[in-house]
Motif scaffolding. Structure first.
Motif, PDB file in Angstrom:
ATOM      1  N   LEU A  51       0.979  -1.268   0.041  1.00 55.52           N
ATOM      2  CA  LEU A  51      -0.002  -0.019  -0.059  1.00 55.52           C
ATOM      3  C   LEU A  51       0.859   0.975   0.123  1.00 55.52           C
ATOM      4  O   LEU A  51       1.802   1.327   0.837  1.00 55.52           O
ATOM      5  CB  LEU A  51      -0.850  -0.135   1.249  1.00 55.52           C
ATOM      6  N   THR A  52       0.562   2.170  -0.874  1.00 50.35           N
ATOM      7  CA  THR A  52       1.253   3.598  -0.970  1.00 50.35           C
ATOM      8  C   THR A  52       0.208   4.592  -0.883  1.00 50.35           C
ATOM      9  O   THR A  52      -0.798   4.546  -1.235  1.00 50.35           O
ATOM     10  CB  THR A  52       2.107   3.506  -2.177  1.00 50.35           C
ATOM     11  N   GLY A  53       0.838   5.835  -0.296  1.00 46.33           N
ATOM     12  CA  GLY A  53       0.096   7.115  -0.296  1.00 46.33           C
ATOM     13  C   GLY A  53      -1.039   7.130   0.792  1.00 46.33           C
ATOM     14  O   GLY A  53      -0.679   6.140   1.706  1.00 46.33           O
ATOM     15  N   LYS A  54      -2.046   7.859   0.914  1.00 44.23           N
ATOM     16  CA  LYS A  54      -2.656   8.229   1.962  1.00 44.23           C
ATOM     17  C   LYS A  54      -4.514   8.125   1.276  1.00 44.23           C
ATOM     18  O   LYS A  54      -4.460   8.737   0.198  1.00 44.23           O
ATOM     19  CB  LYS A  54      -2.410   9.343   2.474  1.00 44.23           C
ATOM     20  N   LEU A  55      -5.219   7.550   2.138  1.00 44.56           N
ATOM     21  CA  LEU A  55      -6.738   7.579   1.871  1.00 44.56           C
ATOM     22  C   LEU A  55      -7.080   9.124   1.397  1.00 44.56           C
ATOM     23  O   LEU A  55      -6.831   9.934   2.576  1.00 44.56           O
ATOM     24  CB  LEU A  55      -7.424   6.848   2.747  1.00 44.56           C
ATOM     25  N   LEU A  68      -3.071   4.470   7.868  1.00 44.32           N
ATOM     26  CA  LEU A  68      -4.333   3.880   8.119  1.00 44.32           C
ATOM     27  C   LEU A  68      -4.497   3.698   9.389  1.00 44.32           C
ATOM     28  O   LEU A  68      -3.583   3.167  10.220  1.00 44.32           O
ATOM     29  CB  LEU A  68      -4.431   2.535   7.490  1.00 44.32           C
ATOM     30  N   SER A  69      -5.834   4.208   9.830  1.00 46.90           N
ATOM     31  CA  SER A  69      -6.136   4.032  11.467  1.00 46.90           C
ATOM     32  C   SER A  69      -6.068   2.475  11.596  1.00 46.90           C
ATOM     33  O   SER A  69      -6.517   1.760  10.731  1.00 46.90           O
ATOM     34  CB  SER A  69      -7.301   4.487  11.627  1.00 46.90           C
ATOM     35  N   LEU A  70      -6.110   1.901  12.852  1.00 50.89           N
ATOM     36  CA  LEU A  70      -6.308   0.804  13.300  1.00 50.89           C
ATOM     37  C   LEU A  70      -7.841   0.064  12.808  1.00 50.89           C
ATOM     38  O   LEU A  70      -7.939  -0.944  12.259  1.00 50.89           O
ATOM     39  CB  LEU A  70      -6.156   0.284  14.784  1.00 50.89           C
ATOM     40  N   HIS A  71      -8.862   1.234  12.728  1.00 50.64           N
ATOM     41  CA  HIS A  71     -10.231   0.772  12.482  1.00 50.64           C
ATOM     42  C   HIS A  71     -10.194   0.704  11.224  1.00 50.64           C
ATOM     43  O   HIS A  71     -10.768  -0.550  10.846  1.00 50.64           O
ATOM     44  CB  HIS A  71     -10.843   2.024  12.821  1.00 50.64           C
ATOM     45  N   ASP A  72      -9.395   1.132  10.320  1.00 51.46           N
ATOM     46  CA  ASP A  72      -9.414   0.831   8.821  1.00 51.46           C
ATOM     47  C   ASP A  72      -8.772  -0.345   8.342  1.00 51.46           C
ATOM     48  O   ASP A  72      -9.263  -1.225   8.013  1.00 51.46           O
ATOM     49  CB  ASP A  72      -8.694   2.015   7.871  1.00 51.46           C
ATOM     50  N   ARG A  73      -7.688  -0.763   9.303  1.00 53.37           N
ATOM     51  CA  ARG A  73      -6.952  -1.762   8.810  1.00 53.37           C
ATOM     52  C   ARG A  73      -7.561  -2.972   9.585  1.00 53.37           C
ATOM     53  O   ARG A  73      -7.568  -4.137   8.952  1.00 53.37           O
ATOM     54  CB  ARG A  73      -5.824  -1.733   9.802  1.00 53.37           C
ATOM     55  N   ARG A  74      -8.370  -2.849  10.487  1.00 55.17           N
ATOM     56  CA  ARG A  74      -9.436  -3.836  10.931  1.00 55.17           C
ATOM     57  C   ARG A  74     -10.538  -4.235  10.072  1.00 55.17           C
ATOM     58  O   ARG A  74     -10.768  -5.278   9.818  1.00 55.17           O
ATOM     59  CB  ARG A  74      -9.895  -3.506  12.529  1.00 55.17           C
ATOM     60  N   THR A  75     -11.108  -3.239   9.509  1.00 54.41           N
ATOM     61  CA  THR A  75     -12.222  -3.171   8.549  1.00 54.41           C
ATOM     62  C   THR A  75     -11.464  -4.161   7.376  1.00 54.41           C
ATOM     63  O   THR A  75     -12.071  -4.999   6.807  1.00 54.41           O
ATOM     64  CB  THR A  75     -12.560  -2.112   7.939  1.00 54.41           C
ATOM     65  N   ILE A  76     -10.211  -3.704   6.861  1.00 49.83           N
ATOM     66  CA  ILE A  76      -9.800  -4.445   5.614  1.00 49.83           C
ATOM     67  C   ILE A  76      -9.385  -5.970   6.036  1.00 49.83           C
ATOM     68  O   ILE A  76      -9.777  -6.863   4.997  1.00 49.83           O
ATOM     69  CB  ILE A  76      -8.311  -3.922   5.313  1.00 49.83           C
ATOM     70  N   ALA A  77      -8.782  -6.036   7.014  1.00 52.64           N
ATOM     71  CA  ALA A  77      -8.253  -7.668   7.441  1.00 52.64           C
ATOM     72  C   ALA A  77      -9.548  -8.295   7.608  1.00 52.64           C
ATOM     73  O   ALA A  77      -9.551  -9.482   6.889  1.00 52.64           O
ATOM     74  CB  ALA A  77      -7.552  -7.490   8.755  1.00 52.64           C
TER      75      ALA A  77
END
Lengths: 172, 420
Positions: free
Chosen positions: B163-167, B202-211
């Protein structure tokens, strides 16, 4: 391990929500099994005969971990083949002792209703109706052994790790 | 041969020097999580084990039907309590202390870097956000793990996802996942290992959604790195001495996927499945909605409440559309009440339920009716998943769902101020 029977074919991305709809959760096993594929193929469960083989497309059994294979076993399904499986579903097949084989190209080999012969140890699939043949990667011996021993429940029972009968109120 | 991060977890759990793709290994499971559905099944009735190998490694969570929507669920809850009492299981998350298992696992510091965690829920890869090799297995396999402490794995190839860049400010982990699924398709029989500087933003919130959502591209194990964000979250929960895994130099990957987060736009998956079924939210504008849902292990986090409340503040859910919001745990619920998010949602005409997996799998608290159309920030859009087989379920981010609830139709969240 070998099996021969007629086939039912399905497309790609068959989910366990279709195999085991949540409307079946409250029903006893025999009635729950009648609802397999009720959303996408109403009436199918009445047509299944003991030993029949399911042949699916890619990602067969995708989604939830629910005990869809227990319902298929109850209907008498004898084996499950697919272009590819969700591995969670494949683990359930092994654990419920339903012979299963991922066989890329199998939907090209089989038309629904054809009789096929499957050798799970070698991966050889023979279409007895059409006289055609396909070699798939065999099921690893370690997994075949679990199936041959009757799956997880039989194994845990044999080792005395679980009782032979259900516990308390969940008994049918 | 150098090992990927996933291989290192499996090798350690199997007490082997190394593992390679295709090996079948028998592993000691570090953490096993049993759910209420284990105890209430009519198809596979519960059998209380005669022996439990490692009770201290077990947790039991009442989450799929909580509080009990039926007598059968209530009976299952009782069997779960009896099991925990009989074997001194240290973690029982009973009604009131409960939540969706993946949230409860996270909040209680039970997902630890480098460990192997199994649970009978198919979204167990959620714990991959904490560098935990975690996956769902069937209920009877959890019974086996309960009795023996062990199970087997076929070591799968891994894909590196860089992953590169920022949302962009109006996009979420959900949009990222959907964009990834759209661009790359299925990862069946593959592990996904996330890398790259984009993770740091990425926030942990976003990472958890993705995982969590990687279950929908059929991934095996999913691993994010244990960076300072993960370690700080765990330290807050009293978890310190952890052993994170990262890929060894030269480890072999079956493929390398890259995604530039700045190119991610609001995405929606149309009904049926995720892979091959994702489009821009804007292309679906005008699709009329009966139900909007925000919740589940993917989007029932406190941050989802904050996002929904911000969009809904001083607005109203469209007439003819209902909005249901379900917190992922009692802890999320309490914080959402304290922060005023719950009142903002209720003032807008939405419903906030207690914590349950409920609506996400069509069980209770928001079952979708015949012929209805639902837009959901939950995990799946499969036929029959949320209720009627004839219902259409679209899947999107929390912002997109909240904005669409106001419009009564699917909208790009940029159409509604504060969603952007």
């Amino acid at each position: 391990m070998q099996h021969e029977a007629r086939t039912w074919t399905f497309g790609d991305d068959i989910s366990t929500d279709l195999l085991y709809p949540q409307t079946a959760y409250a029903l006893p096993l025999a009635e729950a099994a009648k609802l397999v594929f009720s959303a996408n193929r109403p009436g199918w469960s009445d047509l299944v005969e003991p030993g029949d083989i399911i042949v699916g497309g890619r990602n067969f059994g995708m989604g939830s971990s629910r005990a869809a294979v227990a319902l298929l076993r109850r209907l008498g399904i004898g084996a499950c083949l697919a272009e590819s499986f969700s591995t969670l579903y494949l683990r359930n097949c092994v654990n419920y002792a339903l012979p299963a084989l991922a066989a890329p190209g199998v939907l090209g080999l089989v038309e629904e209703g054809d009789r096929i012969h499957v050798d799970f140890s070698t991966g050889a699939i023979e279409n007895r109706s059409q006289g055609t043949r396909l070699m798939a990667p065999p099921l690893p011996p370690a997994l075949l052994t679990i199936i041959e021993q009757g799956g997880v429940i039989a194994s845990l029972e044999a080792r005395g790790l679980i009782p032979a009968a259900p516990t308390g109120a969940s008994a049918p | 041969m150098p090992m990927t991060a996933t291989q290192q977890v499996l090798a350690r759990a199997a007490q082997r020097e190394s593992v390679a793709v295709g090996d079948i290994v028998v592993c000691d499971v570090d953490r096993a999580v049993l759910l209420d559905m284990q105890f209430n099944s009519t198809a596979v009735p519960w059998r209380q084990p005669n022996h439990v190998e490692h009770p201290q490694r077990l947790a039991v969570v009442l989450d799929h039907g909580a509080p009990a929507p039926s007598l059968r669920d209530a009976a299952g809850h009782r069997l779960a309590r009896e099991f925990c009492a009989a074997f001194d299981v240290p973690h029982l998350f009973d009604i009131g202390r409960h939540g969706i298992c993946h949230e409860v696992i996270a909040e209680n510091g039970l997902a630890r870097p480098g460990e192997l965690l199994l649970c009978s829920d198919s979204h167990t890869c959620a714990a991959g956000a904490f560098n935990t090799a975690a996956r769902g297995v069937g209920g009877i396999e959890m019974l086996q793990v309960t009795c023996t402490g062990k199970t087997w794995f076929v070591v799968a190839p891994s894909i590196e996802v860089e992953l590169t860049g920022k949302l962009l400010p109006y996009c979420e982990g959900k949009d990222l996942f959907l964009a990834l699924a759209r661009a790359r398709g299925s990862a069946e029989n593959m592990n996904l290992e996330f890398t790259g500087e984009g993770i740091g933003s990425l926030s942990l919130h976003d990472r958890r959604t993705i995982a969590t959502q990687c279950a929908e591209v059929h991934a095996e194990f999913v691993l994010f790195p244990a960076d300072e964000v993960v370690l700080a979250y765990l330290a807050d929960r009293g978890v310190h001495d952890v052993q994170p895994v990262e890929s060894e130099s030269g480890a072999e990957y079956a493929a390398r996927w890259t995604l530039d987060l700045e190119r991610v736009e609001p995405q929606v998956a149309v009904p049926g499945k995720i892979v091959g079924n994702v489009t821009d939210a804007a292309t679906l504008a005008g699709t009329r909605l009966d139900q909007c849902f925000i919740g589940s292990c993917a989007n029932g986090q406190l941050e989802d409440f904050a996002l929904a409340a911000r969009v809904l503040a001083d607005r109203h859910v469209a007439s003819g559309t209902r909005l249901i919001v379900t917190p992922a745990s009692q802890g999320v619920y309490l914080e959402a009440v304290r922060a005023g998010y719950v009142s903002a949602i209720v003032e807008a005409g939405g419903i906030v339920t207690s914590s349950t997996c409920g609506a996400c799998f069509g069980y209770h608290m928001g079952v979708v009716g015949d012929g209805e159309v639902c837009l959901t920030a939950s995990t799946r859009n499969f036929q029959g998943r949320m209720g009627a087989a004839s219902a259409d379920v679209y899947l999107a981010s929390t912002r997109t769902v909240a904005a669409s609830a106001i419009a009564g139709t699917i909208v790009d969240p940029r159409e509604v101020a504060d969603a952007a």
